[in-house]
Design a protein around this motif. Structure first.
Motif, mmCIF file in Angstrom:
data_model
loop_
_atom_site.group_PDB
_atom_site.id
_atom_site.type_symbol
_atom_site.label_atom_id
_atom_site.label_comp_id
_atom_site.label_asym_id
_atom_site.label_seq_id
_atom_site.Cartn_x
_atom_site.Cartn_y
_atom_site.Cartn_z
ATOM 1 N N ILE A 74 -21.240 32.141 -2.870
ATOM 2 C CA ILE A 74 -21.390 32.305 -1.424
ATOM 3 C C ILE A 74 -20.186 33.091 -0.949
ATOM 4 O O ILE A 74 -19.048 32.767 -1.289
ATOM 5 C CB ILE A 74 -21.449 30.938 -0.705
ATOM 6 N N ALA A 79 -19.799 31.735 5.155
ATOM 7 C CA ALA A 79 -19.820 30.275 4.978
ATOM 8 C C ALA A 79 -19.147 29.548 6.135
ATOM 9 O O ALA A 79 -18.165 30.012 6.704
ATOM 10 C CB ALA A 79 -19.135 29.903 3.672
ATOM 11 N N THR A 81 -18.013 25.481 6.568
ATOM 12 C CA THR A 81 -17.934 24.175 5.906
ATOM 13 C C THR A 81 -17.830 23.090 6.967
ATOM 14 O O THR A 81 -16.993 23.165 7.859
ATOM 15 C CB THR A 81 -16.718 24.110 4.959
ATOM 16 N N ILE A 96 -15.161 28.778 2.615
ATOM 17 C CA ILE A 96 -15.396 27.668 1.695
ATOM 18 C C ILE A 96 -14.114 26.942 1.321
ATOM 19 O O ILE A 96 -14.153 25.940 0.620
ATOM 20 C CB ILE A 96 -16.123 28.157 0.420
ATOM 21 N N ALA A 144 -24.378 30.562 5.748
ATOM 22 C CA ALA A 144 -24.475 29.433 4.819
ATOM 23 C C ALA A 144 -23.594 28.298 5.324
ATOM 24 O O ALA A 144 -22.438 28.510 5.664
ATOM 25 C CB ALA A 144 -24.032 29.851 3.422
#
Length: 196
Positions: A74, A79, A81, A96, A144
């Motif tokens: 990714i 991303a 989190t 990430i 993501a």
């Protein structure tokens, strides 16, 4: 035919008194058996209609030509989190968080309507869409979200964050075990913000 026979014979009372013979009483139980089978059929039919309610999760298509490394990679720029913690608090950061020399900027929010995690998800999605329009990201790059529930988070928080994925049309997300590094991020943020 099912029946119940309660026959009684005639008997005499005293000398010379004749009493008529008592007729036997017959109760036909066939309708009762039919009713029993009808009730059994009804209950069997209605219990098959009651299905358990579950959350549907669509798994992505696995291309046999793709390498495993390509599936698990990714990009840091797409991303977000999300760390679920106690008291319905949500800690989140961009990327990430894989670089230990560069710790992420961890922020705190909740599921509230204004200024909650939904606003951050929408903001991240808009930034990724802007990067796709400018050519920094390819057409196959999507926002993501990495969801990491802490050991003291609740099941309802996990369900709520999955609802947020559905509401905000986030197609790429994963539930991952929280690492010790992420738990350290939570403790550092709690200490910096005076959260107990």
């Amino acid at each position: 035919m099912a029946e119940l026979d309660t026959s009684g014979g005639g008997h005499k009372k005293g000398p010379g008194v004749k009493k008529g013979k008592k007729l036997s009483t017959r109760i036909d139980l066939t309708p009762m058996v039919d009713l029993g089978f009808l009730l059994i059929t009804f209950f069997m039919f209605t219990t098959t209609l009651a299905k358990p309610k579950t959350m549907e999760i669509n798994m992505p298509y696995k291309d046999p030509n793709m390498k495993l490394d390509d599936l698990t990679k990714i990009k840091d720029s797409v991303a977000l989190t999300v760390l679920l913690s106690k008291d319905h608090r949500i800690y989140y950061y961009e990327g990430i968080g894989s670089d230990p020399n560069k710790p992420p900027d961890v922020k705190v929010t909740t599921f509230k309507a204004k200024g909650g995690i939904r606003d951050e998800i929408i903001s991240k999605k808009n930034r990724v869409d802007a990067m796709k329009r400018s050519g920094e990201l390819g057409p196959k790059d999507f926002t993501a979200v990495l969801i990491k529930p802490d050991t003291n988070s609740t099941y309802s928080d996990v369900v709520n964050i999955l609802d947020e994925m559905s509401i905000n049309d986030i197609t790429v997300y994963a539930i991952i075990d929280i690492s010790d590094v992420d738990q350290g991020f939570i403790k550092q943020t709690e200490a910096a913000n005076g959260i107990k």
